[in-house]
Design a protein around this motif. Structure first.
Motif, short mmCIF file in Angstrom:
data_model
loop_
_atom_site.label_atom_id
_atom_site.label_comp_id
_atom_site.label_asym_id
_atom_site.label_seq_id
_atom_site.Cartn_x
_atom_site.Cartn_y
_atom_site.Cartn_z
N LEU A 139 57.09 82.96 31.45
CA LEU A 139 57.21 83.24 30.02
C LEU A 139 58.62 84.01 29.96
CD1 LEU A 139 53.84 84.79 28.81
CD2 LEU A 139 54.68 82.59 28.52
N PRO A 140 59.26 83.23 28.86
CA PRO A 140 60.49 83.90 28.52
C PRO A 140 60.33 85.38 28.28
CG PRO A 140 60.27 81.86 27.04
CD PRO A 140 58.95 82.46 27.97
N LEU A 141 61.17 86.32 28.36
CA LEU A 141 60.97 87.59 28.18
C LEU A 141 60.39 88.11 26.77
CD1 LEU A 141 60.79 90.65 29.12
CD2 LEU A 141 63.46 90.77 28.77
N HIS A 142 61.06 87.15 25.57
CA HIS A 142 60.73 87.62 24.43
C HIS A 142 59.44 87.10 24.01
CE1 HIS A 142 61.23 83.45 22.76
NE2 HIS A 142 62.12 83.06 23.74
N ALA A 143 58.85 86.34 24.88
CA ALA A 143 57.35 85.67 24.83
C ALA A 143 56.37 86.61 25.39
CB ALA A 143 57.51 84.20 25.04
N PHE A 144 57.01 87.34 26.22
CA PHE A 144 55.95 88.13 27.14
C PHE A 144 55.80 89.47 26.45
CE2 PHE A 144 55.71 91.74 30.22
CZ PHE A 144 54.45 91.21 30.90
N ILE A 145 56.75 90.17 25.85
CA ILE A 145 56.75 91.25 25.25
C ILE A 145 56.21 91.03 23.73
CG2 ILE A 145 57.48 93.58 24.36
CD1 ILE A 145 59.44 93.59 26.76
N LEU A 146 55.16 91.47 23.31
CA LEU A 146 54.53 91.04 22.07
C LEU A 146 54.70 92.19 21.04
CD1 LEU A 146 51.11 89.45 23.14
CD2 LEU A 146 53.46 88.25 22.67
N GLY A 147 54.89 93.34 21.27
CA GLY A 147 55.14 94.47 20.21
C GLY A 147 55.03 95.79 21.10
N ASN A 148 54.89 96.91 20.16
CA ASN A 148 54.91 98.21 20.92
C ASN A 148 53.71 98.45 21.71
OD1 ASN A 148 55.27 100.82 21.50
ND2 ASN A 148 54.87 101.65 19.28
N ARG A 149 53.99 98.35 23.02
CA ARG A 149 52.88 98.62 24.09
C ARG A 149 51.86 97.37 24.31
NH1 ARG A 149 55.38 102.76 26.38
NH2 ARG A 149 55.90 104.46 25.00
N ARG A 150 52.53 96.23 23.91
CA ARG A 150 51.48 95.10 24.12
C ARG A 150 52.42 94.04 24.52
NH1 ARG A 150 50.43 91.94 19.80
NH2 ARG A 150 51.97 92.69 18.59
N THR A 151 51.69 93.29 25.47
CA THR A 151 52.39 92.11 26.45
C THR A 151 51.30 90.96 26.48
OG1 THR A 151 51.51 92.46 28.57
CG2 THR A 151 53.56 93.87 27.86
N ALA A 152 52.08 89.83 26.94
CA ALA A 152 51.10 88.61 27.09
C ALA A 152 50.36 88.40 28.27
CB ALA A 152 52.14 87.24 26.73
N ARG A 153 50.52 89.35 29.13
CA ARG A 153 49.88 89.42 30.50
C ARG A 153 48.25 89.54 30.23
NH1 ARG A 153 47.31 92.57 34.29
NH2 ARG A 153 47.14 94.41 33.10
N LEU A 154 47.55 88.54 30.85
CA LEU A 154 46.09 88.47 30.87
C LEU A 154 45.54 89.40 31.95
CD1 LEU A 154 45.77 84.72 30.70
CD2 LEU A 154 45.51 86.35 28.70
N PRO A 155 44.23 90.08 31.31
CA PRO A 155 43.53 90.87 32.58
C PRO A 155 43.62 90.47 34.16
CG PRO A 155 42.54 90.72 30.75
CD PRO A 155 43.36 89.60 30.49
N ASN A 156 43.61 89.06 34.12
CA ASN A 156 43.58 88.77 35.82
C ASN A 156 44.83 88.49 36.14
OD1 ASN A 156 43.84 86.39 34.26
ND2 ASN A 156 42.61 85.42 35.52
#
Length: 285
Positions: A139-156
């Motif tokens: 993912l582009p970095l701007h699409a990975f970090i979604l907000g304050n303390r939130r990312t697009a990483r899935l739990p697995n």
């Protein structure tokens, strides 16, 4: 009862992530201070046994930074001049002891609006590589970090690397951080700028990012577009004339929104001048 696991291979780590929720730690320089005196209430997956996730390497299209690479590793590795901002930021992330253990991926996964490593990586068009037992994605970095303390990483999923496209490694960069002091402080605002000049001293590429002035660090696309094809000596005038409306600063104990907005413009200009001066110096050498 909480569990602690320290896998020795990436496959083992991914298999454990399939079992349920884990808190992934490496340097843990944010995790343990935030925990304070409270007992652990999460299962801990310690990835420090995964040697393949540390260090920098190169493939035909990218420079790849392993997820466990420390900020000291970044600073001490010989890299193209476009990485200067990232290396400057590496020396301002906490104290030396923190830099020795804190990791590049940890800085991204923590997803703080004031994460010093994010703006320099944004100017390098960084991509975040994630792996799970079923495959990998980037993912582009701007699409990975979604907000304050939130990312697009899935739990697995596990962040395994940060990839820099070689097309984004032209030119020279610079990093400027504004805080109450230089070290051991959360940024009031920070800026990274990367400029590549053509043979006539005009700007061929411009990449500028500002952190701590929005929930997520932001590229200044309007300013970038205005700078391209312009003479390097015009950066101050152009940056002073462009709206920074991509930013959405807040009021907090470190500074007001209005102060942050004006400070962002000043440190962007300083970063542009530093990148331009060094690029010109190298061209003349």
């Amino acid at each position: 009862m909480t569990r602690y696991a320290r896998p020795k291979t990436l496959d083992e780590a991914l298999a454990l992530l399939d079992e349920g929720a884990w808190r992934v730690v490496a340097g843990a320089t944010d995790f343990y201070p935030a925990l304070g005196s409270k007992p652990l209430q999460e299962d801990i997956l310690d990835i420090n046994g995964l040697a393949e996730l540390r260090g920098l390497r190169e493939n035909p299209g990218h420079i790849v930074i392993g997820a466990r690479t420390s900020w000291t590793d970044i600073h001490d590795t010989e890299l193209p001049p476009a990485f200067a901002a990232l290396q400057q930021a590496a020396r301002e992330i906490g104290a030396i002891q923190i830099q020795n253990v804190a990791t590049v991926a940890g800085n991204l996964c923590n997803a703080s609006p004031a994460a010093d490593g994010v703006p320099p990586l944004m100017t390098l068009d960084a991509e975040v590589e994630l792996q799970s037992s079923s495959g990998s994605r980037a993912l582009p970095l701007h699409a990975f970090i979604l907000g304050n303390r939130r990312t697009a990483r899935l739990p697995n999923e596990l962040v395994t690397a940060v990839r820099i496209p070689k097309a984004a490694t032209a030119g020279r960069s610079a990093f400027v951080k504004l805080g109450a002091r230089r070290y051991l402080v959360i940024s009031i605002a920070m800026a990274a700028a990367r400029l590549a000049l053509d043979g006539n001293g005009r700007i061929a590429q411009a990449a500028i990012a500002v952190g701590a002035c929005s929930a997520v660090a932001q590229r200044l696309r309007k300013l970038e577009a205005a700078l391209v094809d312009q003479p390097a000596g015009a950066v101050t005038e152009i940056a002073a004339s462009i709206s920074f409306d991509e930013l959405a600063p807040i009021d907090d104990v470190r500074g007001s929104a209005g102060y942050r907005r004006e400070a962002a413009r000043e440190i962007v200009i300083r970063a542009l001048l530093a990148a331009t001066a060094e690029t010109n110096r190298r061209a003349a050498a």
